[in-house]
Design a protein around this motif. Structure first.
Motif, mmCIF file in Angstrom:
data_model
loop_
_atom_site.group_PDB
_atom_site.id
_atom_site.type_symbol
_atom_site.label_atom_id
_atom_site.label_comp_id
_atom_site.label_asym_id
_atom_site.label_seq_id
_atom_site.Cartn_x
_atom_site.Cartn_y
_atom_site.Cartn_z
ATOM 1 N N HIS A 78 4.624 11.644 11.347
ATOM 2 C CA HIS A 78 3.753 10.944 12.294
ATOM 3 C C HIS A 78 4.520 9.930 13.132
ATOM 4 O O HIS A 78 4.063 9.531 14.204
ATOM 5 C CB HIS A 78 2.593 10.272 11.564
ATOM 6 N N THR A 79 5.684 9.505 12.661
ATOM 7 C CA THR A 79 6.486 8.553 13.432
ATOM 8 C C THR A 79 6.929 9.190 14.747
ATOM 9 O O THR A 79 6.852 8.558 15.808
ATOM 10 C CB THR A 79 7.693 8.073 12.606
ATOM 11 N N ASP A 80 7.382 10.436 14.714
ATOM 12 C CA ASP A 80 7.732 11.132 15.953
ATOM 13 C C ASP A 80 6.513 11.306 16.846
ATOM 14 O O ASP A 80 6.580 11.098 18.061
ATOM 15 C CB ASP A 80 8.340 12.511 15.649
ATOM 16 N N HIS B 249 0.823 -1.219 0.000
ATOM 17 C CA HIS B 249 0.000 0.000 0.000
ATOM 18 C C HIS B 249 0.855 1.266 0.000
ATOM 19 O O HIS B 249 0.420 2.315 0.456
ATOM 20 C CB HIS B 249 -0.940 -0.008 1.213
ATOM 21 N N ALA B 250 2.057 1.167 -0.533
ATOM 22 C CA ALA B 250 3.004 2.293 -0.502
ATOM 23 C C ALA B 250 2.448 3.557 -1.137
ATOM 24 O O ALA B 250 2.888 4.654 -0.809
ATOM 25 C CB ALA B 250 4.313 1.894 -1.179
ATOM 26 N N ASP B 251 1.466 3.407 -2.030
ATOM 27 C CA ASP B 251 0.895 4.585 -2.675
ATOM 28 C C ASP B 251 -0.331 5.130 -1.939
ATOM 29 O O ASP B 251 -0.989 6.045 -2.423
ATOM 30 C CB ASP B 251 0.545 4.276 -4.132
ATOM 31 N N ALA B 252 -0.626 4.600 -0.755
ATOM 32 C CA ALA B 252 -1.758 5.102 0.039
ATOM 33 C C ALA B 252 -1.519 6.571 0.385
ATOM 34 O O ALA B 252 -0.378 6.979 0.635
ATOM 35 C CB ALA B 252 -1.914 4.277 1.317
ATOM 36 N N PRO B 253 -2.568 7.377 0.402
ATOM 37 C CA PRO B 253 -2.406 8.812 0.659
ATOM 38 C C PRO B 253 -1.668 9.126 1.963
ATOM 39 O O PRO B 253 -0.882 10.071 2.015
ATOM 40 C CB PRO B 253 -3.838 9.341 0.709
ATOM 41 N N GLU B 254 -1.868 8.324 3.002
ATOM 42 C CA GLU B 254 -1.217 8.598 4.282
ATOM 43 C C GLU B 254 0.284 8.339 4.247
ATOM 44 O O GLU B 254 1.016 8.777 5.123
ATOM 45 C CB GLU B 254 -1.884 7.842 5.432
ATOM 46 N N PHE B 255 0.755 7.629 3.225
ATOM 47 C CA PHE B 255 2.193 7.384 3.077
ATOM 48 C C PHE B 255 2.820 8.379 2.105
ATOM 49 O O PHE B 255 4.035 8.483 2.017
ATOM 50 C CB PHE B 255 2.475 5.974 2.557
ATOM 51 N N ASP B 256 1.989 9.044 1.324
ATOM 52 C CA ASP B 256 2.457 9.957 0.279
ATOM 53 C C ASP B 256 2.721 11.340 0.870
ATOM 54 O O ASP B 256 1.966 12.278 0.658
ATOM 55 C CB ASP B 256 1.431 10.032 -0.853
ATOM 56 N N VAL B 257 3.788 11.416 1.624
ATOM 57 C CA VAL B 257 4.206 12.687 2.233
ATOM 58 C C VAL B 257 5.653 12.940 1.817
ATOM 59 O O VAL B 257 6.402 11.998 1.573
ATOM 60 C CB VAL B 257 4.102 12.656 3.779
ATOM 61 N N PRO B 258 6.032 14.198 1.745
ATOM 62 C CA PRO B 258 7.445 14.450 1.459
ATOM 63 C C PRO B 258 8.289 14.049 2.663
ATOM 64 O O PRO B 258 7.819 14.093 3.809
ATOM 65 C CB PRO B 258 7.500 15.954 1.209
ATOM 66 N N PRO B 259 9.526 13.647 2.439
ATOM 67 C CA PRO B 259 10.385 13.285 3.567
ATOM 68 C C PRO B 259 10.547 14.465 4.522
ATOM 69 O O PRO B 259 10.874 15.574 4.104
ATOM 70 C CB PRO B 259 11.719 12.921 2.917
ATOM 71 N N ALA B 260 10.273 14.217 5.775
ATOM 72 C CA ALA B 260 10.434 15.226 6.825
ATOM 73 C C ALA B 260 11.712 14.919 7.599
ATOM 74 O O ALA B 260 12.122 13.763 7.691
ATOM 75 C CB ALA B 260 9.233 15.196 7.771
ATOM 76 N N ARG B 261 12.327 15.927 8.145
ATOM 77 C CA ARG B 261 13.451 15.691 9.061
ATOM 78 C C ARG B 261 12.811 15.326 10.387
ATOM 79 O O ARG B 261 12.078 16.121 10.959
ATOM 80 C CB ARG B 261 14.304 16.965 9.201
ATOM 81 N N ILE B 262 13.030 14.091 10.841
ATOM 82 C CA ILE B 262 12.437 13.689 12.114
ATOM 83 C C ILE B 262 13.527 13.427 13.147
ATOM 84 O O ILE B 262 14.674 13.155 12.806
ATOM 85 C CB ILE B 262 11.484 12.478 11.974
ATOM 86 N N HIS B 263 13.132 13.518 14.403
ATOM 87 C CA HIS B 263 14.040 13.258 15.516
ATOM 88 C C HIS B 263 14.457 11.801 15.494
ATOM 89 O O HIS B 263 15.621 11.466 15.624
ATOM 90 C CB HIS B 263 13.348 13.618 16.833
ATOM 91 N N GLY B 264 13.469 10.903 15.358
ATOM 92 C CA GLY B 264 13.749 9.486 15.215
ATOM 93 C C GLY B 264 13.789 8.684 16.508
ATOM 94 O O GLY B 264 13.736 7.467 16.478
ATOM 95 N N ASP B 265 13.890 9.360 17.637
ATOM 96 C CA ASP B 265 13.877 8.686 18.941
ATOM 97 C C ASP B 265 13.168 9.617 19.935
ATOM 98 O O ASP B 265 13.649 9.878 21.024
ATOM 99 C CB ASP B 265 15.303 8.381 19.411
#
Length: 179
Positions: free
Chosen positions: A115-117, A73-89
């Motif tokens: 959304h991962t952060d 589902h890589a083309d799902a709208p919720e995955f279609d975001v530009p790469p963000a700089r995230i903290h990651g932890d």
């Protein structure tokens, strides 16, 4: 939010000028730039940790299937975001509140999904989460999806206390993105 809006060259891209390794806690993790968030997230964040976590085979199978469905589902709208700089932890212990404002420490910075952060903050109970989410316009965060990585890391580093939570998150992802 400002950090996320700074963007990144690609998913998995380290911060500009950074040539060192990337860690979450004390564990090294890959940061190989890719154009697909789903591919980056599953192959460089979730699966490497889940496969080293000594999970019950049923739980590992569920995580692997959930990751396969994320990629499908890589083309799902919720995955279609530009790469963000995230903290990651980004958990509560890495967010310091002072009279001068908020300071984030101990980053595992890379290009990722913002959304991962946010999901990691929710997972580990950060103060002021309601206000943080409001600053994003109260986004519809799929917490289970974005918590697969930190749960897999904790299942590997902290043991079986996190196995069930990882399996439950994978089951939620399977419900949302098909069996």
């Amino acid at each position: 939010r400002g950090i996320h809006e700074a963007g990144a060259e690609a998913f998995g891209a380290p911060p500009e000028g950074w040539t060192g390794k990337n860690y979450i806690g004390r564990v090294e993790q890959d940061c190989i730039p890719t154009e697909s968030w789903a591919q980056f997230y599953t192959e460089q964040r979730v699966l490497p940790f889940a496969r080293r976590a000594n999970l019950h085979p049923e739980i590992l199978q569920k995580v692997e299937k959930a990751c396969g469905n994320i990629v499908k589902h890589a083309d799902a709208p919720e995955f279609d975001v530009p790469p963000a700089r995230i903290h990651g932890d980004l958990w509560a212990g890495n967010v310091l509140f002072s009279a001068d404002g908020v300071v984030m420490i101990d980053p595992a910075a890379h290009g990722g999904h913002p959304h991962t952060d946010l999901a990691m903050l929710e997972l580990f109970g950060t103060p002021h989460l309601v206000d943080i989410l409001a600053g994003y316009g109260d986004p519809d965060v799929d917490f289970a999806l974005h918590q697969l990585h930190p749960l897999a890391v904790h299942a590997m580093t902290h043991g079986s206390a996190y196995h069930r939570a990882l399996g439950d998150a994978a089951a939620e992802v399977l419900q949302r993105y098909g069996n």
